[in-house]
Enzyme design. Structure first.
Site, PDB file in Angstrom:
ATOM      1  N   ARG A  63      29.783  79.663  41.674  1.00  0.00           N
ATOM      2  CA  ARG A  63      29.270  78.559  42.483  1.00  0.00           C
ATOM      3  C   ARG A  63      30.325  77.464  42.626  1.00  0.00           C
ATOM      4  O   ARG A  63      30.470  76.851  43.683  1.00  0.00           O
ATOM      5  CB  ARG A  63      28.004  78.011  41.835  1.00  0.00           C
ATOM      6  CG  ARG A  63      27.243  76.966  42.643  1.00  0.00           C
ATOM      7  CD  ARG A  63      25.968  76.588  41.892  1.00  0.00           C
ATOM      8  NE  ARG A  63      25.051  75.803  42.691  1.00  0.00           N
ATOM      9  CZ  ARG A  63      24.968  74.467  42.661  1.00  0.00           C
ATOM     10  NH1 ARG A  63      25.803  73.781  41.887  1.00  0.00           N
ATOM     11  NH2 ARG A  63      24.081  73.836  43.394  1.00  0.00           N
ATOM     12  N   HIS A  67      31.555  75.713  46.051  1.00  0.00           N
ATOM     13  CA  HIS A  67      31.329  74.290  46.276  1.00  0.00           C
ATOM     14  C   HIS A  67      32.631  73.508  46.341  1.00  0.00           C
ATOM     15  O   HIS A  67      32.686  72.457  46.983  1.00  0.00           O
ATOM     16  CB  HIS A  67      30.412  73.727  45.187  1.00  0.00           C
ATOM     17  CG  HIS A  67      28.975  74.033  45.419  1.00  0.00           C
ATOM     18  ND1 HIS A  67      27.959  73.142  45.122  1.00  0.00           N
ATOM     19  CD2 HIS A  67      28.361  75.130  45.934  1.00  0.00           C
ATOM     20  CE1 HIS A  67      26.794  73.679  45.444  1.00  0.00           C
ATOM     21  NE2 HIS A  67      27.013  74.895  45.936  1.00  0.00           N
ATOM     22  N   ASN A 124      25.622  69.049  43.670  1.00  0.00           N
ATOM     23  CA  ASN A 124      26.322  69.292  42.409  1.00  0.00           C
ATOM     24  C   ASN A 124      25.726  68.553  41.214  1.00  0.00           C
ATOM     25  O   ASN A 124      25.690  69.087  40.100  1.00  0.00           O
ATOM     26  CB  ASN A 124      27.797  68.885  42.539  1.00  0.00           C
ATOM     27  CG  ASN A 124      28.544  69.713  43.562  1.00  0.00           C
ATOM     28  OD1 ASN A 124      28.310  70.912  43.693  1.00  0.00           O
ATOM     29  ND2 ASN A 124      29.442  69.079  44.304  1.00  0.00           N
ATOM     30  N   HIS A 131      23.830  85.095  44.613  1.00  0.00           N
ATOM     31  CA  HIS A 131      22.528  84.662  44.116  1.00  0.00           C
ATOM     32  C   HIS A 131      21.860  85.734  43.254  1.00  0.00           C
ATOM     33  O   HIS A 131      20.709  85.579  42.865  1.00  0.00           O
ATOM     34  CB  HIS A 131      21.613  84.277  45.283  1.00  0.00           C
ATOM     35  CG  HIS A 131      22.023  83.021  45.979  1.00  0.00           C
ATOM     36  ND1 HIS A 131      21.440  82.587  47.148  1.00  0.00           N
ATOM     37  CD2 HIS A 131      22.974  82.096  45.675  1.00  0.00           C
ATOM     38  CE1 HIS A 131      22.007  81.457  47.534  1.00  0.00           C
ATOM     39  NE2 HIS A 131      22.945  81.139  46.655  1.00  0.00           N
TER      40      HIS A 131
END
Length: 323
Positions: free
Chosen positions: A62, A66, A95, A195
């Protein structure tokens, strides 16, 4: 400093992407002369973290996404608040309170600075760590070479995190956000497979998927209603597995879950809203290794977004602070 791109069979699928990455000044084996053990040092820290908590590996996947979608792959997500910059990216809504694994990069950078002071960027540490987490969480079914040569950015602003796709986004929004970064609809569907690991706070899906009603499979919906408060908020926002079947394994179970309507986010369910993306989901659910190969290539492509070079960047001594 580069090695040949197509030197192992499991790299063949990524050769085109690796050549494209080279156009951004990135090279496989970038540190083989300046810091020969750099990638091994990062991997050792990722291994320790994933053994301790597989969720830290999910956090590293992730983190790369990001970081790269905001200001490019420049480790700007790592910068802490300072008087000059009190609201950096890590304080942005996507975040704050949800992004984890910063301590893994801290440990890797500490070891890198001990071995090769001032040589390896934090941005490369993030990219290498995501590569290693993919390998470890997938049981080595997702393996790829990650080019190096990124520099660290000097700017990090909370307001810039609004470019990240939200969990309630529809397909058009998702595709547009990816296109803005040079990523295709297939990249969107492929990278959504991340995911299959990690956890999500209830606040990311309760309103859109439970309170309002949706096509979520009834048993999963009832299970989540038992785990999540009706109005999750600060101090009352539990986290649940994004993939209840194989929660700690990076695999194609996510696509099987999509076909069975057993996914958390509206943005997940949106992948079934067009014939094009639904066909991709069906294809990636097959046990033929297609998704794993495409995920590897998409990660290299993702890690090439907005790379800093020259005066645009630096090699931080501390990943949490600009030099």
């Amino acid at each position: 400093m580069a090695t040949a791109f197509c030197f192992k069979p499991w790299l063949l699928l990524s050769c085109g992407l690796l050549l494209a990455a080279a156009c951004h000044g990135l090279q496989v084996g970038f540190y083989q002369k300046s810091c020969p053990k750099a990638e091994a040092i990062v991997r050792a820290e990722v291994q320790k973290a994933v053994r301790r908590d597989p969720g830290l590996g999910a956090g590293l996947l992730r983190m790369l996404f990001h970081d790269c979608f905001v200001e490019g792959c420049d480790a700007s997500i790592l910068l802490d608040p300072t008087p000059a910059s009190p609201r950096p990216e890590k304080k942005g809504p996507p975040n704050d309170a949800s992004q984890r694994s910063y301590e893994v990069i801290d440990a890797a950078k500490k070891a890198l600075e001990k071995a090769c002071p001032g040589v390896v960027s934090c941005a490369d540490a993030v990219a290498f760590a995501a590569r290693d987490a993919s390998d470890l969480l997938s049981g080595s079914r997702v393996r790829f070479a990650m080019p190096g040569g990124r520099l660290d950015g000097r700017r990090s602003q909370e307001s810039q995190t609004n470019v990240l796709p939200p969990p309630f986004a529809g397909l058009d929004t998702l595709a547009a956000r990816f296109a803005a970064k040079g990523m295709s609809v297939e990249d969107l569907v492929v990278l959504s497979g991340a995911h299959s690991v990690g956890r999500s706070h209830c606040s990311s899906f309760v309103f859109e998927r439970l309170a309002k009603g949706s096509d979520m499979e009834a048993n999963l919906a009832n299970q989540l209603k038992g785990q999540c408060p009706a109005s999750p908020g600060v101090g009352n926002d539990p986290a649940v597995a994004e993939d209840a079947v194989t929660p700690n394994v990076l695999d194609n179970q996510y696509y099987k879950n999509l076909l069975d309507r057993k996914v958390l986010f509206a943005s997940d369910a949106a992948l079934m809203s067009s014939a094009q993306t639904a066909k991709m989901v069906s294809d990636f659910a097959k046990p033929d290794g297609t998704w794993e190969r495409k995920f590897a290539a998409a990660m290299v492509k993702l890690a090439s977004i907005g790379v800093k070079s020259g005066r645009d960047g630096e090699i931080r001594k501390n990943c949490r602070l600009v030099n």
